[in-house]
Design a protein around this motif. Structure first.
Motif, short mmCIF file in Angstrom:
data_model
loop_
_atom_site.label_atom_id
_atom_site.label_comp_id
_atom_site.label_asym_id
_atom_site.label_seq_id
_atom_site.Cartn_x
_atom_site.Cartn_y
_atom_site.Cartn_z
N ALA A 1 32.62 55.18 29.95
CA ALA A 1 31.35 55.79 29.53
C ALA A 1 31.04 55.42 28.09
O ALA A 1 31.94 55.36 27.23
CB ALA A 1 31.41 57.30 29.68
N ILE B 1 27.51 59.37 26.16
CA ILE B 1 28.10 60.63 26.62
C ILE B 1 27.29 61.80 26.06
O ILE B 1 27.23 62.00 24.85
CB ILE B 1 29.57 60.74 26.19
N ALA C 1 27.67 59.87 31.24
CA ALA C 1 28.68 60.92 31.38
C ALA C 1 28.22 62.13 30.57
O ALA C 1 27.49 61.98 29.58
CB ALA C 1 30.04 60.45 30.89
N LEU D 1 36.55 60.37 29.10
CA LEU D 1 35.31 59.75 29.56
C LEU D 1 35.13 58.35 28.97
O LEU D 1 34.70 57.42 29.66
CB LEU D 1 34.10 60.64 29.19
N VAL E 1 36.42 64.19 26.11
CA VAL E 1 35.49 63.11 25.77
C VAL E 1 36.23 61.78 25.68
O VAL E 1 35.73 60.73 26.12
CB VAL E 1 34.75 63.43 24.46
N TYR F 1 33.98 67.11 20.53
CA TYR F 1 33.09 66.10 21.13
C TYR F 1 32.69 65.06 20.08
O TYR F 1 32.81 63.84 20.30
CB TYR F 1 31.87 66.80 21.70
#
Length: 345
Positions: A191, A194, A255, A186, A183, A211
Motif C-alpha cells: 500500500a 494509506i 488501504a 500495510l 500501518v 499512523y
C-alpha cells in the motif's frame, strides 16, 4: 408424596435481623458481626454455629444500613462512552472480576460521549457514596481532573492521563506502537496511499501519531485529505469510508487504518457497497480485536487491545487505594497491543 413449599415472605414480614441470629446462636450481636466481617478472631466452633443459624434463618446482611454506618458502599463505578461497544463490555467484565473477590460490586455509567451526562454520573458517584471510580470515557471532565481530592474517592483512568493530579492511576494500551505496526504492515504488503479514519476530536492521539510516524519512516507523505473523522461506531466508519472512496481515482486510498474495530467494520461495509473487494481493491485494518473481528467478511486484520486485562488492572489498582494498601504517587500500567493478521489486509 408432594411437598409444599413454604410461602414466600410477604411485604409486611420483617427481615431476619442480626440480633435474632445472635439470640438463636447463643452469642452476642458483636460476635455475629465479627463472623460476617472476618476482621476479628472467633473460635472455629462458634463460627460454625453462627453460620448454621444464618443458613437456617436465611439471614442477609443489610447493606444499606452497613453503608450508613461505615460510610462505605462496597461499590465501584466505571464510566464508559458506549456500553454497546464490545471493548467496553469486556473491560467492565475484567474490572468486575478484579473487585468481586474483595467484596465489591460494580455498576456502569454510560455517557454516550456527552460531557453533560459524564458530569451527571460523576455527581451521582459522589451522592451514592461509591468507594472508587474507573474513568474509561473518551474525554475526562474538568471535575474529574481534580482527582480524588475533588471527588473524594480513589480514581483510575483508562487510556488518558491526568497531568494535574499525581494520585490518579492510569492503565493504557500501547496505542502508538500498535498503530505503527498496523500501518507498517500495510506498507509492507504494497500500500502507498494509506488513509486513516480517526476517532472523535481530542481522542486517540497516540493512534494518530503511530499512523503518522509509520508513514514518515517509510518515506510516505502524511496527506490531510486521507485522514477523516469517525465516531468509533460502525455507521460512522461507513460514512467516513464513503468520503475517502469518493476521492478521484488517482487520489483514492489503497488501504485504510481505522481507529477501532467498529469503525473498520463500517469501512468494509462501505467498500462492499461500492463493489470493491477487500483487501484486493482496498485493505482495511482495525484496532481492538473485538469478537466481531473474526466473523466479519473478510475477517479483520487488527491490533489487539487487551480489554479484559485493562479492566482487571484498573480494578487491582483501585482496590489497593480503596483498602489503603497503597497511598502513593500515581502509577501507570502500559499494556502491549500486538498486530493480529487476518484476511482484510
Amino acid at each position: 408424596m408432594s411437598q409444599t413449599r413454604p410461602p414466600a415472605p410477604g411485604p409486611d414480614e420483617a427481615r431476619v435481623t442480626l440480633v435474632q441470629v445472635a439470640k438463636l446462636a447463643g452469642v452476642s450481636p458483636t460476635t455475629v458481626s465479627h463472623v460476617l466481617s472476618g476482621k476479628r478472631w472467633v473460635a472455629e466452633a462458634t463460627q460454625e454455629t453462627v453460620r448454621e443459624v444464618i443458613r437456617q434463618l436465611g439471614y442477609r446482611p443489610n447493606n444499606v444500613a452497613r453503608s450508613l454506618r461505615t460510610r462505605r458502599s462496597r461499590m465501584v463505578a466505571v464510566v464508559v462512552p458506549d456500553i454497546t461497544n464490545p471493548f467496553y463490555a469486556v473491560l467492565t467484565r475484567g474490572l468486575a472480576d478484579a473487585v468481586d473477590g474483595a467484596g465489591y460490586g460494580s455498576y456502569v455509567c454510560n455517557t454516550d460521549g456527552v460531557p453533560e451526562r459524564e458530569d451527571a454520573f460523576l455527581a451521582d458517584v459522589r451522592d451514592r457514596g461509591v468507594d472508587g471510580v474507573v474513568m474509561a470515557a473518551g474525554d475526562v471532565t474538568a471535575e474529574l481532573r481534580t482527582g480524588p481530592a475533588g471527588l473524594g474517592i480513589p480514581a483510575v483512568c483508562v487510556g488518558g492521563a491526568l497531568d494535574d493530579d499525581p494520585h490518579v492511576d492510569l492503565v493504557t494500551p500501547d496505542d502508538g506502537v500498535g498503530s505503527h505496526a498496523a500501518v507498517s504492515h500495510l506498507i509492507r504488503r504494497g500500500a502507498r496511499r494509506i488513509g486513516m479514519i480517526e476517532g472523535p476530536e481530542a481522542t486517540g492521539s497516540a493512534r494518530d501519531e503511530g499512523y503518522r510516524r509509520a508513514l514518515r519512516e517509510h518515506g510516505l507523505a502524511v496527506e490531510p485529505e486521507l485522514m477523516v473523522r469517525g465516531d468509533w461506531t460502525r455507521p460512522g466508519g461507513r460514512a467516513a469510508m464513503h468520503r475517502l472512496l469518493a476521492l478521484p481515482a488517482e487520489r483514492r486510498p489503497d488501504a485504510v487504518f481505522c481507529a477501532n474495530d467498529l469503525t473498520a467494520i463500517g469501512a468494509i461495509d462501505a467498500a462492499h457497497e461500492r463493489d470493491l473487494t477487500v483487501p484486493d481493491d482496498v485493505a482495511v485494518v482495525g484496532f481492538d480485536d473485538v469478537d466481531a473481528a473474526t466473523i466479519v467478511n473478510p475477517p479483520l486484520t487488527t491490533v489487539r487491545n487487551p480489554a479484559y486485562q485493562t479492566g482487571q488492572s484498573a480494578g487491582e489498582l483501585l482496590l489497593s487505594r480503596m483498602t489503603g494498601e497503597y497511598t502513593g504517587e500515581g502509577r501507570t500500567i502500559v499494556l502491549p497491543c500486538p498486530l493480529v493478521v487476518r484476511r482484510s489486509a
